[in-house]
Motif scaffolding. Structure first.
Motif, short mmCIF file in Angstrom:
data_model
loop_
_atom_site.label_atom_id
_atom_site.label_comp_id
_atom_site.label_asym_id
_atom_site.label_seq_id
_atom_site.Cartn_x
_atom_site.Cartn_y
_atom_site.Cartn_z
N ASP A 1 8.18 1.68 -7.93
CA ASP A 1 6.75 1.74 -8.36
C ASP A 1 5.79 -0.12 -7.57
N ASP B 1 3.90 -1.70 -6.02
CA ASP B 1 3.07 -2.87 -6.53
C ASP B 1 1.89 -2.58 -8.08
N SER B 2 3.13 -1.64 -8.86
CA SER B 2 2.84 -1.05 -9.82
C SER B 2 0.59 -0.91 -10.33
N SER B 3 0.09 0.30 -9.29
CA SER B 3 -0.56 0.68 -8.75
C SER B 3 -0.33 1.37 -8.03
N GLY B 4 -1.93 2.74 -8.94
CA GLY B 4 -1.67 3.85 -8.48
C GLY B 4 -0.36 5.35 -8.29
N GLY B 5 0.71 4.70 -9.43
CA GLY B 5 1.68 5.64 -9.28
C GLY B 5 2.83 5.53 -7.78
N LEU B 6 3.54 5.90 -7.86
CA LEU B 6 4.13 6.21 -6.38
C LEU B 6 3.45 6.56 -5.14
N SER B 7 3.19 6.13 -3.86
CA SER B 7 2.19 6.18 -3.18
C SER B 7 2.63 5.12 -2.02
N ASP C 1 3.21 1.42 -1.87
CA ASP C 1 4.99 0.87 -2.53
C ASP C 1 5.82 1.55 -0.76
N SER D 1 0.97 4.83 -12.59
CA SER D 1 1.61 3.45 -12.85
C SER D 1 1.46 3.25 -14.23
CA LIG Z 1 2.62 1.68 -6.56
#
Ligand SMILES: [Ca+2]
Length: 176
Positions: free
Chosen positions: A114, A116-122, A125, A170
């Motif tokens: 992850d 960007d430590s945001s939104g889980g894996l997306s 990333d 995340s």
């Molecule tokens: Ca992410």
């Protein structure tokens, strides 16, 4: 090892769980304290400051994971939730220290899914991974197979993790 995301069920253990067996010098199993990761040699790592149920020592921002206590054979198995900075990665290796109550047991490569430590894996990333790959330097956080180079196998591992869905969220409380 790798820092992973989470789902409603908790840490993505199918992606990130690893095993540690600790013994005394006498070779008897050691389970009198906690095993954790210290990420002081991973400049891009940020742990989740949330300490989950079952942990026996607390996470500490930005680089100390929750700890867990082994069973009566000294074996402990856990996954560490965390992510990276959302910025391009730092060239060079990323190393996790496996600690037993402050004693260094091992130094192992660590990668981060992850980014960007945001939104889980997306897709954000994936974009960061491709940016790092395109920089043409070795960046340890992106080396999921731990072979010392960034390549299509690492990309394949990220895509598999994305598809599996266990890191759809995340960290609950990402360290800054
Ligand atoms: Ca992410």
């Amino acid at each position: 090892v790798a820092l992973v995301g989470r789902s409603a069920a908790g840490a993505d253990t199918s992606l990130g769980a690893f095993k540690v067996t600790a013994r005394h010098l006498s070779n008897n199993p050691w389970f009198e304290g906690s095993i954790w990761l210290d990420l002081r040699e991973c400049p891009d790592c940020r742990v989740d400051s949330f300490t989950p149920a079952g942990a026996t020592s607390a996470a500490s921002c930005p680089l100390v994971s929750p700890g867990y206590t082994g069973d009566n054979t000294g074996l402990v198995r856990f996954a560490v939730v965390g992510g990276s900075t959302g910025r391009p990665g730092t060239p060079g290796p990323s190393v996790a220290w496996v600690m037993a109550e402050g004693v260094l047991l091992a130094r192992v490569p660590v990668a981060i899914y992850d980014l960007d430590s945001s939104g889980g894996l997306s897709s954000a990333d994936l974009s960061l991974w491709l940016t790092d790959f395109g920089a043409g330097q070795y960046i340890g956080r992106d080396d999921y197979d731990g072979d010392g180079v960034l390549g299509t196998n690492d990309l394949s591992l990220w895509l598999s993790a994305f598809g599996a869905g266990g890191s759809s969220q995340s960290a609950l409380a990402p360290c800054p």
